[in-house]
Design a protein around this motif. Structure first.
Motif, PDB file in Angstrom:
ATOM      1  N   SER A 246       6.900 118.490 103.014  1.00  0.00           N
ATOM      2  CA  SER A 246       7.101 119.591 102.068  1.00  0.00           C
ATOM      3  C   SER A 246       7.781 119.112 100.793  1.00  0.00           C
ATOM      4  CB  SER A 246       7.923 120.709 102.721  1.00  0.00           C
ATOM      5  OG  SER A 246       9.236 120.279 103.028  1.00  0.00           O
ATOM      6  N   ILE A 247       8.726 118.186 100.907  1.00  0.00           N
ATOM      7  CA  ILE A 247       9.370 117.626  99.707  1.00  0.00           C
ATOM      8  C   ILE A 247       8.353 116.851  98.885  1.00  0.00           C
ATOM      9  CG2 ILE A 247      11.067 115.924  98.908  1.00  0.00           C
ATOM     10  CD1 ILE A 247      12.816 116.799 101.305  1.00  0.00           C
ATOM     11  N   GLY A 248       7.508 116.075  99.573  1.00  0.00           N
ATOM     12  CA  GLY A 248       6.469 115.332  98.869  1.00  0.00           C
ATOM     13  C   GLY A 248       5.496 116.255  98.152  1.00  0.00           C
ATOM     14  N   ARG A 249       5.107 117.355  98.809  1.00  0.00           N
ATOM     15  CA  ARG A 249       4.194 118.300  98.168  1.00  0.00           C
ATOM     16  C   ARG A 249       4.844 118.972  96.975  1.00  0.00           C
ATOM     17  NH1 ARG A 249       2.582 119.473 103.657  1.00  0.00           N
ATOM     18  NH2 ARG A 249       4.205 121.081 103.747  1.00  0.00           N
ATOM     19  N   PHE A 250       6.102 119.373  97.129  1.00  0.00           N
ATOM     20  CA  PHE A 250       6.766 120.100  96.047  1.00  0.00           C
ATOM     21  C   PHE A 250       6.939 119.237  94.813  1.00  0.00           C
ATOM     22  CE2 PHE A 250      10.386 121.510  93.591  1.00  0.00           C
ATOM     23  CZ  PHE A 250      10.125 122.862  93.436  1.00  0.00           C
ATOM     24  N   PHE A 251       7.337 117.980  94.997  1.00  0.00           N
ATOM     25  CA  PHE A 251       7.613 117.122  93.845  1.00  0.00           C
ATOM     26  C   PHE A 251       6.385 116.334  93.388  1.00  0.00           C
ATOM     27  CE2 PHE A 251      11.923 117.937  95.283  1.00  0.00           C
ATOM     28  CZ  PHE A 251      12.557 118.175  94.078  1.00  0.00           C
ATOM     29  N   SER A 252       5.220 116.681  93.918  1.00  0.00           N
ATOM     30  CA  SER A 252       3.980 116.123  93.383  1.00  0.00           C
ATOM     31  C   SER A 252       3.662 116.836  92.069  1.00  0.00           C
ATOM     32  CB  SER A 252       2.841 116.333  94.379  1.00  0.00           C
ATOM     33  OG  SER A 252       2.527 117.711  94.500  1.00  0.00           O
ATOM     34  N   PRO A 253       2.799 116.265  91.222  1.00  0.00           N
ATOM     35  CA  PRO A 253       2.440 116.952  89.969  1.00  0.00           C
ATOM     36  C   PRO A 253       1.916 118.364  90.192  1.00  0.00           C
ATOM     37  CG  PRO A 253       1.701 114.667  89.898  1.00  0.00           C
ATOM     38  CD  PRO A 253       2.216 114.905  91.292  1.00  0.00           C
ATOM     39  N   SER A 254       1.082 118.553  91.221  1.00  0.00           N
ATOM     40  CA  SER A 254       0.554 119.901  91.484  1.00  0.00           C
ATOM     41  C   SER A 254       1.648 120.835  91.977  1.00  0.00           C
ATOM     42  CB  SER A 254      -0.583 119.833  92.507  1.00  0.00           C
ATOM     43  OG  SER A 254      -0.117 119.313  93.747  1.00  0.00           O
ATOM     44  N   GLY A 255       2.578 120.296  92.785  1.00  0.00           N
ATOM     45  CA  GLY A 255       3.665 121.128  93.293  1.00  0.00           C
ATOM     46  C   GLY A 255       4.599 121.585  92.191  1.00  0.00           C
ATOM     47  N   LEU A 256       4.991 120.673  91.318  1.00  0.00           N
ATOM     48  CA  LEU A 256       5.841 121.051  90.193  1.00  0.00           C
ATOM     49  C   LEU A 256       5.103 121.975  89.234  1.00  0.00           C
ATOM     50  CD1 LEU A 256       7.615 117.644  89.454  1.00  0.00           C
ATOM     51  CD2 LEU A 256       8.652 119.704  90.424  1.00  0.00           C
ATOM     52  N   GLY A 257       3.778 121.765  89.120  1.00  0.00           N
ATOM     53  CA  GLY A 257       2.980 122.659  88.278  1.00  0.00           C
ATOM     54  C   GLY A 257       2.974 124.075  88.821  1.00  0.00           C
ATOM     55  N   ASP A 258       2.821 124.211  90.149  1.00  0.00           N
ATOM     56  CA  ASP A 258       2.864 125.538  90.767  1.00  0.00           C
ATOM     57  C   ASP A 258       4.238 126.178  90.594  1.00  0.00           C
ATOM     58  OD1 ASP A 258       0.264 125.812  91.592  1.00  0.00           O
ATOM     59  OD2 ASP A 258       0.602 125.003  93.597  1.00  0.00           O
ATOM     60  N   PHE A 259       5.293 125.358  90.683  1.00  0.00           N
ATOM     61  CA  PHE A 259       6.646 125.865  90.501  1.00  0.00           C
ATOM     62  C   PHE A 259       6.821 126.406  89.086  1.00  0.00           C
ATOM     63  CE2 PHE A 259      11.223 125.052  89.540  1.00  0.00           C
ATOM     64  CZ  PHE A 259      11.762 125.935  90.459  1.00  0.00           C
ATOM     65  N   TYR A 260       6.310 125.679  88.095  1.00  0.00           N
ATOM     66  CA  TYR A 260       6.386 126.135  86.704  1.00  0.00           C
ATOM     67  C   TYR A 260       5.588 127.430  86.530  1.00  0.00           C
ATOM     68  CZ  TYR A 260       5.645 126.362  81.683  1.00  0.00           C
ATOM     69  OH  TYR A 260       5.598 126.787  80.385  1.00  0.00           O
ATOM     70  N   ARG A 261       4.407 127.494  87.143  1.00  0.00           N
ATOM     71  CA  ARG A 261       3.597 128.715  87.029  1.00  0.00           C
ATOM     72  C   ARG A 261       4.305 129.899  87.675  1.00  0.00           C
ATOM     73  NH1 ARG A 261      -0.617 124.918  86.942  1.00  0.00           N
ATOM     74  NH2 ARG A 261      -0.442 124.475  89.164  1.00  0.00           N
ATOM     75  N   GLU A 262       4.998 129.653  88.777  1.00  0.00           N
ATOM     76  CA  GLU A 262       5.743 130.740  89.415  1.00  0.00           C
ATOM     77  C   GLU A 262       6.882 131.212  88.518  1.00  0.00           C
ATOM     78  OE1 GLU A 262       7.715 131.851  93.761  1.00  0.00           O
ATOM     79  OE2 GLU A 262       7.084 129.798  93.327  1.00  0.00           O
ATOM     80  N   LEU A 263       7.553 130.269  87.849  1.00  0.00           N
ATOM     81  CA  LEU A 263       8.631 130.631  86.932  1.00  0.00           C
ATOM     82  C   LEU A 263       8.118 131.478  85.772  1.00  0.00           C
ATOM     83  CD1 LEU A 263      10.716 127.327  86.658  1.00  0.00           C
ATOM     84  CD2 LEU A 263      11.491 129.503  87.594  1.00  0.00           C
ATOM     85  N   THR A 264       6.902 131.183  85.332  1.00  0.00           N
ATOM     86  CA  THR A 264       6.345 131.894  84.179  1.00  0.00           C
ATOM     87  C   THR A 264       5.471 133.071  84.578  1.00  0.00           C
ATOM     88  OG1 THR A 264       4.526 130.275  84.111  1.00  0.00           O
ATOM     89  CG2 THR A 264       6.446 129.863  82.700  1.00  0.00           C
ATOM     90  N   GLY A 265       5.459 133.403  85.883  1.00  0.00           N
ATOM     91  CA  GLY A 265       4.725 134.586  86.334  1.00  0.00           C
ATOM     92  C   GLY A 265       3.241 134.396  86.487  1.00  0.00           C
ATOM     93  N   GLN A 266       2.769 133.149  86.552  1.00  0.00           N
ATOM     94  CA  GLN A 266       1.346 132.893  86.730  1.00  0.00           C
ATOM     95  C   GLN A 266       1.044 132.653  88.207  1.00  0.00           C
ATOM     96  OE1 GLN A 266      -0.139 129.860  83.885  1.00  0.00           O
ATOM     97  NE2 GLN A 266       1.911 129.926  82.985  1.00  0.00           N
TER      98      GLN A 266
END
Length: 393
Positions: A246-266
């Motif tokens: 889960s840490i590997g998935r989260f800190f992957s480019p796609s994981g951080l991208g999803d985190f940014y999208r969640e922060l911005t409501g996407q």
């Protein structure tokens, strides 16, 4: 249910403080056992609120409750130390001593997790998967078609529009799209009921109908003390593996991208299979794999405490494993970074000639890691305040 104060919050806050304290105590004890000089042991960061000196160490509290630290002299080649104290620095000690100090914090988390998992298995029992045909409704989300129609936890959907279904997976595949009228056959105890309503639209997947329930597909089976020992080890191994993934998935480019999208409501860019299509499950969307801040951890833990103290044991065990694994990330400023440096120095040392790594070359990378950590930490705090994770009660 959301808990903001009271005994549950106090219990979780004290548990988190104990975790932080024991982490640093691990470093402290290992350093003292290795003959290293420890000058400070503080809970918190920033301005000093209270302290006292005992021997060569100052103990105390600081104003910002964002963790704790133990200061060991001479952690790297950049720190200047009086010549008289050089033999007591971290950098002067043998490889195995430095390694023992670096891993001591995570070791404490892993030991705590083993104790908590054993306690959970003895008190609550082992979680066992139910046969597919024995599933039932675990929880009903608020403001959903399921709640408005009157579905309850414990209900089992046995038919859709008069056609019998045998499992939750089958239910997912036969439900029509959003806006469609459906008639569900419900088994509630010994009674067979019928509920008719219109499917809603999932908040993220607009082409899928939405009911708003989560399934119960497992049950707890009691265990004795001897039975719980191997099960504790197996569960610990499984949770450790899942934490690494889960840490590997989260800190992957796609994981951080999803985190940014969640922060911005996407909506997150994920591929959804039939078993988690979002047609039914109320929590199978944006909360899956989400990083929590300390505020979120206290909130979730307090809900578990308020509902069932045995659930808190499981939550704290998972939290300790995650923190222990996360802390072993092989870059500074994590403890895992010190493990990598000590190992690299050992491999480069040859025929009695001690090699010392130049930590100054790693400072830019350490600052980059710190920047990502601050971004994730502040983002997680923002989400935990504005969009808290929903926990079925």
């Amino acid at each position: 249910m959301t808990v903001f104060w009271g005994v549950p919050v106090l219990v979780v806050v004290l548990a988190v403080i104990a975790m932080i304290f024991l982490h640093e105590m691990g470093h402290f004890v290992a350093a003292r056992a290795a003959g290293m000089k420890v000058t400070e042991f503080f809970l918190g960061f920033g301005p000093r609120l209270w302290s006292f000196r005992r021997g060569e160490t100052v103990y105390g509290l600081k104003a910002i409750p964002a963790g704790a630290y133990v200061r060991i002299i001479g952690m790297n080649n950049l720190e200047e130390v009086p010549p008289a104290d050089e033999h007591r620095t971290y950098r002067s000690k043998p490889f195995w001593r430095r390694l023992s100090v670096a891993v001591a914090g995570s070791t404490m988390h892993f030991l705590l997790a083993l104790v908590l998992l054993f306690s959970f298995l003895v008190v609550r029992g082992k979680v066992e998967e139910l046969p597919p045909s024995d599933w039932s409704v675990r929880s009903v989300a608020t403001d959903t078609p399921a709640e408005q129609a009157g579905l309850r936890a414990g209900d089992r959907i046995v038919a859709v529009d008069g056609n019998p279904i045998a499992s939750f997976e089958e239910l997912v595949t036969v439900l029509p799209g959003p806006g469609s009228a459906v008639s569900l056959g419900i088994q509630r105890g010994d009674d067979l009921l019928s509920f008719s309503f219109e499917l809603g639209t999932h908040p993220y997947y607009e082409d899928r109908g939405y009911v708003g329930i989560a399934p119960r597909t497992s049950r707890a089976v009691g265990m004795g003390y001897l039975e719980a020992v191997p099960e504790t080890v197996d569960t610990f191994g499984f949770l450790t593996k899942e934490s690494v993934l889960s840490i590997g998935r989260f800190f992957s480019p796609s994981g951080l991208g999803d985190f940014y999208r969640e922060l911005t409501g996407q909506p997150p860019q994920v591929t959804v299979g039939p078993a988690q299509s979002g047609t039914l499950a109320s929590e199978a969307s944006d909360d899956q794999g989400r990083i929590m801040s300390i505020v979120g951890a206290v909130r979730v833990g307090s809900i578990f405490t308020d509902n069932d103290y045995t659930s808190l044991l499981w939550f704290l065990a998972v939290l300790n494993i995650f923190i222990g694994v996360f802390n072993m990330f092989p870059l500074l400023p994590f403890d895992g970074g010190h493990v990598v440096i000590a190992t690299y120095e050992r491999l480069r040392s040859w025929r009695g000639r001690r090699y010392t790594a130049d930590v100054g070359k790693m400072v830019p990378l350490a600052y980059a890691v710190l920047f990502v950590l601050v971004f994730v930490g502040l983002g997680a705090l923002y989400l935990d305040i504005t969009d808290p994770i929903e926990i079925p009660s």
